[in-house]
Design an enzyme around this catalytic site. Structure first.
Site, PDB file in Angstrom:
ATOM      1  N   VAL A  11      -2.958  -3.616  -2.746  1.00 27.77           N
ATOM      2  CA  VAL A  11      -1.730  -3.318  -3.579  1.00 27.77           C
ATOM      3  C   VAL A  11      -1.413  -3.638  -4.581  1.00 27.77           C
ATOM      4  O   VAL A  11      -0.921  -2.768  -5.313  1.00 27.77           O
ATOM      5  CB  VAL A  11      -0.533  -3.862  -2.148  1.00 27.77           C
ATOM      6  CG1 VAL A  11       0.873  -3.798  -3.040  1.00 27.77           C
ATOM      7  CG2 VAL A  11      -0.597  -3.302  -1.185  1.00 27.77           C
ATOM      8  N   THR A 120       4.455  -7.753   1.916  1.00 29.28           N
ATOM      9  CA  THR A 120       5.094  -7.674   3.254  1.00 29.28           C
ATOM     10  C   THR A 120       5.352  -8.877   3.726  1.00 29.28           C
ATOM     11  O   THR A 120       4.519  -9.574   3.913  1.00 29.28           O
ATOM     12  CB  THR A 120       4.315  -6.560   4.297  1.00 29.28           C
ATOM     13  OG1 THR A 120       3.905  -5.524   3.686  1.00 29.28           O
ATOM     14  CG2 THR A 120       5.306  -6.560   5.351  1.00 29.28           C
ATOM     15  N   LEU A 268       0.533  11.327  15.267  1.00 28.93           N
ATOM     16  CA  LEU A 268       0.189  11.425  16.754  1.00 28.93           C
ATOM     17  C   LEU A 268      -1.307  12.018  16.981  1.00 28.93           C
ATOM     18  O   LEU A 268      -1.691  13.064  17.324  1.00 28.93           O
ATOM     19  CB  LEU A 268       1.062  12.821  17.235  1.00 28.93           C
ATOM     20  CG  LEU A 268       2.570  12.721  17.366  1.00 28.93           C
ATOM     21  CD1 LEU A 268       3.284  13.909  17.837  1.00 28.93           C
ATOM     22  CD2 LEU A 268       2.848  11.313  18.355  1.00 28.93           C
ATOM     23  N   GLY A 271      -6.929   7.822  19.438  1.00 33.74           N
ATOM     24  CA  GLY A 271      -8.181   7.663  19.235  1.00 33.74           C
ATOM     25  C   GLY A 271      -8.458   5.951  19.723  1.00 33.74           C
ATOM     26  O   GLY A 271      -7.826   5.706  20.722  1.00 33.74           O
ATOM     27  N   GLY A 275      -5.969  -0.511  13.116  1.00 36.52           N
ATOM     28  CA  GLY A 275      -6.493  -1.624  12.709  1.00 36.52           C
ATOM     29  C   GLY A 275      -5.838  -1.910  11.274  1.00 36.52           C
ATOM     30  O   GLY A 275      -4.915  -1.588  10.895  1.00 36.52           O
ATOM     31  N   CYS A 278      -2.532  -4.418   7.868  1.00 34.32           N
ATOM     32  CA  CYS A 278      -1.036  -4.270   7.862  1.00 34.32           C
ATOM     33  C   CYS A 278      -0.605  -4.299   9.274  1.00 34.32           C
ATOM     34  O   CYS A 278       0.129  -5.280   9.716  1.00 34.32           O
ATOM     35  CB  CYS A 278      -0.616  -3.174   6.926  1.00 34.32           C
ATOM     36  SG  CYS A 278      -0.822  -3.445   5.509  1.00 34.32           S
TER      37      CYS A 278
HETATM   38  P1  NAD Z   1      -5.421  -8.342  -0.742  1.00 29.54           P
HETATM   39  O1  NAD Z   1      -6.001  -9.639  -0.039  1.00 29.54           O
HETATM   40  O2  NAD Z   1      -6.212  -7.120  -0.839  1.00 29.54           O
HETATM   41  O3  NAD Z   1      -4.830  -8.877  -2.117  1.00 29.54           O
HETATM   42  C1  NAD Z   1      -4.388 -10.220  -2.203  1.00 29.54           C
HETATM   43  C2  NAD Z   1      -4.782 -10.615  -3.844  1.00 29.54           C
HETATM   44  O4  NAD Z   1      -3.942 -11.787  -4.041  1.00 29.54           O
HETATM   45  C3  NAD Z   1      -6.146 -11.391  -3.544  1.00 29.54           C
HETATM   46  O5  NAD Z   1      -6.975 -10.596  -4.709  1.00 29.54           O
HETATM   47  C4  NAD Z   1      -6.078 -12.790  -4.025  1.00 29.54           C
HETATM   48  O6  NAD Z   1      -7.108 -13.150  -4.576  1.00 29.54           O
HETATM   49  C5  NAD Z   1      -4.670 -12.790  -4.657  1.00 29.54           C
HETATM   50  N1  NAD Z   1      -3.824 -13.994  -4.503  1.00 29.54           N
HETATM   51  C6  NAD Z   1      -3.752 -14.773  -3.547  1.00 29.54           C
HETATM   52  N2  NAD Z   1      -3.084 -16.039  -4.018  1.00 29.54           N
HETATM   53  C7  NAD Z   1      -2.817 -15.698  -5.129  1.00 29.54           C
HETATM   54  C8  NAD Z   1      -2.292 -16.828  -6.082  1.00 29.54           C
HETATM   55  N3  NAD Z   1      -1.660 -17.790  -5.796  1.00 29.54           N
HETATM   56  N4  NAD Z   1      -2.256 -16.140  -7.547  1.00 29.54           N
HETATM   57  C9  NAD Z   1      -2.748 -15.067  -7.822  1.00 29.54           C
HETATM   58  N5  NAD Z   1      -3.411 -14.217  -7.031  1.00 29.54           N
HETATM   59  C10 NAD Z   1      -3.400 -14.574  -5.592  1.00 29.54           C
HETATM   60  O7  NAD Z   1      -4.080  -8.177   0.164  1.00 29.54           O
HETATM   61  P2  NAD Z   1      -3.589  -6.719   0.125  1.00 29.54           P
HETATM   62  O8  NAD Z   1      -3.892  -5.577   1.057  1.00 29.54           O
HETATM   63  O9  NAD Z   1      -3.210  -6.276  -1.395  1.00 29.54           O
HETATM   64  O10 NAD Z   1      -1.842  -6.971   0.697  1.00 29.54           O
HETATM   65  C11 NAD Z   1      -0.956  -7.770  -0.361  1.00 29.54           C
HETATM   66  C12 NAD Z   1       0.468  -7.480   0.414  1.00 29.54           C
HETATM   67  O11 NAD Z   1       0.616  -6.444   0.485  1.00 29.54           O
HETATM   68  C13 NAD Z   1       0.449  -8.159   1.809  1.00 29.54           C
HETATM   69  O12 NAD Z   1       1.462  -8.814   2.085  1.00 29.54           O
HETATM   70  C14 NAD Z   1       0.425  -6.839   2.675  1.00 29.54           C
HETATM   71  O13 NAD Z   1       0.954  -7.106   3.839  1.00 29.54           O
HETATM   72  C15 NAD Z   1       1.107  -5.715   1.635  1.00 29.54           C
HETATM   73  N6  NAD Z   1       0.751  -4.396   1.785  1.00 29.54           N
HETATM   74  C16 NAD Z   1      -0.596  -3.954   1.930  1.00 29.54           C
HETATM   75  C17 NAD Z   1      -0.839  -2.774   2.144  1.00 29.54           C
HETATM   76  C18 NAD Z   1      -2.332  -2.338   2.234  1.00 29.54           C
HETATM   77  O14 NAD Z   1      -2.338  -1.256   2.739  1.00 29.54           O
HETATM   78  N7  NAD Z   1      -3.057  -3.131   2.067  1.00 29.54           N
HETATM   79  C19 NAD Z   1       0.281  -1.827   2.204  1.00 29.54           C
HETATM   80  C20 NAD Z   1       1.657  -2.199   1.990  1.00 29.54           C
HETATM   81  C21 NAD Z   1       1.864  -3.474   1.641  1.00 29.54           C
END
Ligand code: NAD
Length: 484
Positions: A11, A120, A268, A271, A275, A278
């Site tokens: 994200v 999130t 819809l 499968g 997973g 999220c």
């Molecule tokens: P991710 O694990 O890919 O990335 C998180 C990053 O944060 C990592 O690179 C980690 O090293 C860094 N990090 C952790 N602690 C830190 C700190 N103290 N200082 C600086 N960097 C730090 O996670 P993601 O998939 O990008 O998800 C991030 C958030 O966004 C989550 O809450 C997730 O639920 C939400 N989200 C994800 C998606 C998705 O499709 N992946 C979509 C919408 C929302």
């Protein structure tokens, strides 16, 4: 606007690159030094369409990478927190990364800043961030906390960010809301769409609506959206199981119910279940926050239960197609949790491979982007990683499709049939039409649609198709005997 994005994962990195694309000055921060070094060296650490293009365009201009959070906070007006919020063992959201960032932000603040939750998080998190600020001596007038949930999907994240359905801003002060409005102005005014480098999939895309709510409502909008989408998936999977038992076709059922504008045809897709990083964690977190607030959200328990059982049902299908599994050679197409990404977190494919290995199968796996990440989470023994779908299929006893990669939907079927020892395909993503597969000589199993195999033969046409497939097996077996 000078913006810091804390966390450069799926994200944060996409958000940082897209904010730079909108014309802002962005510092993308991460505490993983090796990730920052790779980004500074021009590498792209994740597989995401259009991201390499945006990073190449903005790195060193509107976008820089930095490991120093305090420095970034001091240099920026708005700080987006996009760190991970994984599940704890109890199923609640682990907010320790968010808290760690909030504490450091508090130490760095020297003038008014807006702290934005992009991660999130459960309802009330903005209040906790506020408390951390105040406890660390930041005067109340020097900051606001805003919730700006992210709705992007991995695999189409850049496009989702730049062409969103809506932008939600949970802000309790007008000052912070107007800063956020300004950040997204190139999208809401539509001005980006006449100059942007990333094209829309549709002509003349509409400008997204921007919805301003309270912080609590915005936090709940994100959890409720994900819970609803996961419910839709589990619902149609449950319907698929009934279709299978009744001998109906869930594809037809989906078309029929999707034509109802109140239901819609998206999501819809029956499968092997959802997973990713999220839905599984967000559902658990939402259920547990509901419980804390005194509401037993049992619907969500069932949604999660159906999802779990869907993988087991597919495994049972593999068993019934192959009789015994020990020493069977299985081609697996797809390890990522969905097509278009290298993310294997909570991937149904990874889960199924682990189960098949436990049953003594030899796996020949291929995924267009997720092989390296899969190797980090799968056992070493029992898996051969292949360079293509065809290499994986070579001399396999059956082929399993576990991820909906577009390229898996357009395979050369006669080549595949000749490579497989037995022409058995178990499609966990319903990428092919059962009749076509049968006419191509496959014994084809999918989800919620009739299988063309002996017990379900009802017409002469079915019989002919099945006999074709069996003749193909026989000729391949005799060929195998002859060549051994
Ligand atoms: P991710 O694990 O890919 O990335 C998180 C990053 O944060 C990592 O690179 C980690 O090293 C860094 N990090 C952790 N602690 C830190 C700190 N103290 N200082 C600086 N960097 C730090 O996670 P993601 O998939 O990008 O998800 C991030 C958030 O966004 C989550 O809450 C997730 O639920 C939400 N989200 C994800 C998606 C998705 O499709 N992946 C979509 C919408 C929302």
């Amino acid at each position: 606007m000078r913006i810091a994005v804390i966390g450069s994962g799926y994200v944060g990195l996409v958000a940082g690159a897209c904010f730079a694309e909108l014309g802002h000055q962005v510092i993308s921060v991460d505490n993983d030094e090796s990730k920052i070094a790779r980004l500074q060296a021009g590498e792209v650490p994740i597989h995401e369409e259009h991201l390499p293009q945006l990073l190449a365009k903005h790195h060193g201009k509107g976008l820089e990478f930095n490991g120093k959070l305090m420095e970034a906070v001091r240099a920026c007006q708005v700080i987006f927190i996009a760190v991970g919020t994984p599940s704890t063992e109890q199923g609640t959201a682990d907010l320790s990364h968010v808290e760690a960032v909030a504490r450091t932000v508090a130490l760095a603040i020297d003038e008014y800043k807006v702290i934005v939750e992009k991660s999130t998080v459960p309802v009330f998190t903005s209040e906790w961030i506020r408390k951390v600020m105040l406890l660390n001596g930041v005067p109340a007038e020097q900051f606001d906390v805003v919730s700006n949930p992210e709705f992007l999907r991995e695999g189409s994240a850049v496009r989702d960010f730049l062409y969103p359905d809506r932008i939600v801003i949970g802000a309790d002060t007008e000052r912070s809301a107007s800063l956020l409005r300004e950040i997204y102005q190139p999208l809401t005014s539509g001005s980006y769409y006449s100059r942007g480098t990333i094209p829309s999939l549709i002509e003349a895309p509409p400008s997204p609506q921007l919805l301003v709510t309270s912080t609590k409502s915005a936090e709940l909008i994100k959890h409720a959206s994900n819970a609803f989408l996961a419910t839709k998936i589990s619902f149609i999977n449950a319907v698929a199981n009934i279709c299978e038992a009744a001998g109906a076709d869930v594809g037809e059922v989906c078309r029929g119910i999707g034509m109802d504008a109140r239901i819609g045809s998206k999501f819809l897709n029956p499968g092997i279940g959802y997973g990713g990083s999220c839905f599984p964690k967000d559902l658990k977190a939402f259920a547990s926050v509901a419980k804390e607030l005194g509401y037993d959200f049992r619907l969500l328990d069932e949604v999660m239960g159906i999802n779990e059982r869907q993988r087991q049902l597919f495994l049972r299908k593999v068993r019934s197609a192959l009789w015994t599994l020990k020493d069977k050679r299985i081609a697996v197409l797809g390890l990522a949790f969905k097509g278009g990404t290298d993310d294997v977190r909570e991937s149904p494919g990874i889960d199924l491979v682990k189960s098949l290995l436990k049953e003594g199968c030899a796996i020949r796996a291929f995924d267009p982007a997720a092989m390296q990440r899969a190797q980090e989470v799968l056992p070493n023994a029992g898996i051969t990683y292949c360079e293509s779908a065809y290499e994986a299929a070579s001399q396999a006893d059956a082929l399993l499709i576990l991820t909906d990669w577009q390229e898996f939907a357009t395979l050369n079927l006669s080549r595949l049939r000749n490579l497989l020892t037995y022409p058995i395909i178990l499609d966990g993503r319903n990428l092919y039409d059962p009749t076509t597969m049968a006419s191509e000589g496959f014994i084809y199993y999918s989800v919620g649609r009739p299988n063309l195999q002996y017990p379900s033969i009802r017409t002469n046409a079915d019989l002919a198709v099945t006999e074709n497939a069996l003749m193909s097996i026989k000729s391949r077996s005799s060929h195998a005997v002859a060549s051994s």
